[in-house]
Design a protein around this motif. Structure first.
Motif, PDB file in Angstrom:
ATOM      1  N   THR A   1       0.845  -1.184   0.000  1.00  0.00           N
ATOM      2  CA  THR A   1       0.000   0.000   0.000  1.00  0.00           C
ATOM      3  C   THR A   1       0.881   1.234   0.000  1.00  0.00           C
ATOM      4  O   THR A   1       1.944   1.257   0.614  1.00  0.00           O
ATOM      5  N   THR A   2       0.457   2.230  -0.685  1.00  0.00           N
ATOM      6  CA  THR A   2       1.193   3.491  -0.713  1.00  0.00           C
ATOM      7  C   THR A   2       0.384   4.612  -0.081  1.00  0.00           C
ATOM      8  O   THR A   2       0.811   5.756  -0.097  1.00  0.00           O
ATOM      9  N   ASN A   3      -0.767   4.275   0.485  1.00  0.00           N
ATOM     10  CA  ASN A   3      -1.609   5.273   1.125  1.00  0.00           C
ATOM     11  C   ASN A   3      -1.003   5.626   2.488  1.00  0.00           C
ATOM     12  O   ASN A   3      -0.962   4.795   3.396  1.00  0.00           O
ATOM     13  N   PRO A   4      -0.534   6.864   2.680  1.00  0.00           N
ATOM     14  CA  PRO A   4       0.111   7.215   3.952  1.00  0.00           C
ATOM     15  C   PRO A   4      -0.856   7.195   5.134  1.00  0.00           C
ATOM     16  O   PRO A   4      -0.450   6.921   6.261  1.00  0.00           O
TER      17      PRO A   4
ATOM     18  N   LEU B   1      -3.320   5.077   5.631  1.00  0.00           N
ATOM     19  CA  LEU B   1      -3.483   3.685   6.033  1.00  0.00           C
ATOM     20  C   LEU B   1      -2.249   3.200   6.786  1.00  0.00           C
ATOM     21  O   LEU B   1      -2.363   2.510   7.810  1.00  0.00           O
ATOM     22  N   ILE B   2      -1.085   3.584   6.312  1.00  0.00           N
ATOM     23  CA  ILE B   2       0.157   3.204   6.997  1.00  0.00           C
ATOM     24  C   ILE B   2       0.182   3.812   8.395  1.00  0.00           C
ATOM     25  O   ILE B   2       0.541   3.148   9.377  1.00  0.00           O
ATOM     26  N   MET B   3      -0.213   5.086   8.516  1.00  0.00           N
ATOM     27  CA  MET B   3      -0.247   5.737   9.821  1.00  0.00           C
ATOM     28  C   MET B   3      -1.231   5.040  10.755  1.00  0.00           C
ATOM     29  O   MET B   3      -0.932   4.796  11.925  1.00  0.00           O
ATOM     30  N   ALA B   4      -2.406   4.693  10.257  1.00  0.00           N
ATOM     31  CA  ALA B   4      -3.413   4.035  11.086  1.00  0.00           C
ATOM     32  C   ALA B   4      -2.919   2.674  11.566  1.00  0.00           C
ATOM     33  O   ALA B   4      -3.110   2.308  12.734  1.00  0.00           O
ATOM     34  N   ILE B   5      -2.265   1.929  10.691  1.00  0.00           N
ATOM     35  CA  ILE B   5      -1.736   0.617  11.081  1.00  0.00           C
ATOM     36  C   ILE B   5      -0.644   0.779  12.133  1.00  0.00           C
ATOM     37  O   ILE B   5      -0.629   0.069  13.153  1.00  0.00           O
ATOM     38  N   ASN B   6       0.264   1.714  11.914  1.00  0.00           N
ATOM     39  CA  ASN B   6       1.354   1.930  12.869  1.00  0.00           C
ATOM     40  C   ASN B   6       0.828   2.380  14.229  1.00  0.00           C
ATOM     41  O   ASN B   6       1.284   1.903  15.270  1.00  0.00           O
ATOM     42  N   MET B   7      -0.126   3.301  14.242  1.00  0.00           N
ATOM     43  CA  MET B   7      -0.667   3.771  15.521  1.00  0.00           C
ATOM     44  C   MET B   7      -1.431   2.660  16.228  1.00  0.00           C
ATOM     45  O   MET B   7      -1.383   2.556  17.455  1.00  0.00           O
ATOM     46  N   THR B   8      -2.123   1.818  15.480  1.00  0.00           N
ATOM     47  CA  THR B   8      -2.828   0.689  16.083  1.00  0.00           C
ATOM     48  C   THR B   8      -1.847  -0.270  16.738  1.00  0.00           C
ATOM     49  O   THR B   8      -2.066  -0.725  17.865  1.00  0.00           O
ATOM     50  N   VAL B   9      -0.749  -0.547  16.066  1.00  0.00           N
ATOM     51  CA  VAL B   9       0.259  -1.447  16.627  1.00  0.00           C
ATOM     52  C   VAL B   9       0.875  -0.835  17.883  1.00  0.00           C
ATOM     53  O   VAL B   9       1.030  -1.510  18.912  1.00  0.00           O
ATOM     54  N   VAL B  10       1.211   0.446  17.833  1.00  0.00           N
ATOM     55  CA  VAL B  10       1.839   1.099  18.985  1.00  0.00           C
ATOM     56  C   VAL B  10       0.909   1.074  20.190  1.00  0.00           C
ATOM     57  O   VAL B  10       1.308   0.702  21.300  1.00  0.00           O
ATOM     58  N   PHE B  11      -0.351   1.455  20.000  1.00  0.00           N
ATOM     59  CA  PHE B  11      -1.259   1.490  21.135  1.00  0.00           C
ATOM     60  C   PHE B  11      -1.629   0.095  21.622  1.00  0.00           C
ATOM     61  O   PHE B  11      -1.864  -0.106  22.814  1.00  0.00           O
ATOM     62  N   ALA B  12      -1.663  -0.879  20.747  1.00  0.00           N
ATOM     63  CA  ALA B  12      -1.910  -2.257  21.185  1.00  0.00           C
ATOM     64  C   ALA B  12      -0.767  -2.741  22.072  1.00  0.00           C
ATOM     65  O   ALA B  12      -0.995  -3.389  23.105  1.00  0.00           O
ATOM     66  N   VAL B  13       0.464  -2.410  21.702  1.00  0.00           N
ATOM     67  CA  VAL B  13       1.615  -2.798  22.525  1.00  0.00           C
ATOM     68  C   VAL B  13       1.579  -2.060  23.859  1.00  0.00           C
ATOM     69  O   VAL B  13       1.860  -2.645  24.916  1.00  0.00           O
TER      70      VAL B  13
END
Length: 115
Positions: free
Chosen positions: A7-10, A12-24
């Motif tokens: 994916t090149t949608n920034p 979507l990348i931001m949402a995935i990264n923030m989800t991973v960070v907050f899940a951790v």
């Protein structure tokens, strides 16, 4: 790289990264609570000893002569309050007196606009 989805949608990348960070972070918070509950080094609670309430002497308020004396009284009251909050009694305070400040510190205070 033909078989991988990219994916090149920034956003979507931001949402995935923030989800991973907050899940951790949530997982670490849960782990900390579990460790806090089963902490083997925690001291056992002792039965609180019955202590008689300490009678504090009441002082009659004295009207200060000027604003400087009132300011000093407020500073002394704040210092005594902080010491009492740390667990000491007001009877343990021998004296409160200002210390001499050097001319360099006074000059620095004047130059910085604090005095």
């Amino acid at each position: 790289m033909e078989g991988q989805a990219v994916t090149t949608n920034p956003w979507l990348i931001m949402a995935i990264n923030m989800t991973v960070v907050f899940a951790v972070l949530i997982a670490l918070g849960i782990l900390m609570e579990i460790v806090h509950l089963i902490d083997p080094t925690k001291k056992k609670k002792e039965a609180p000893a019955a202590t008689a309430p300490v009678a504090t002497p009441t002082a009659t308020p004295v009207a200060p002569a000027n604003a400087s004396a009132q300011n000093e009284d407020e500073v002394v009251a704040a210092i005594v309050g902080a010491i009492v909050a740390m667990g000491y009694s007001s009877e343990q305070i021998a004296s409160i007196r200002p210390t001499a400040t050097s001319a360099k510190w006074r000059l620095e205070g004047r130059l910085s606009g604090r005095g």
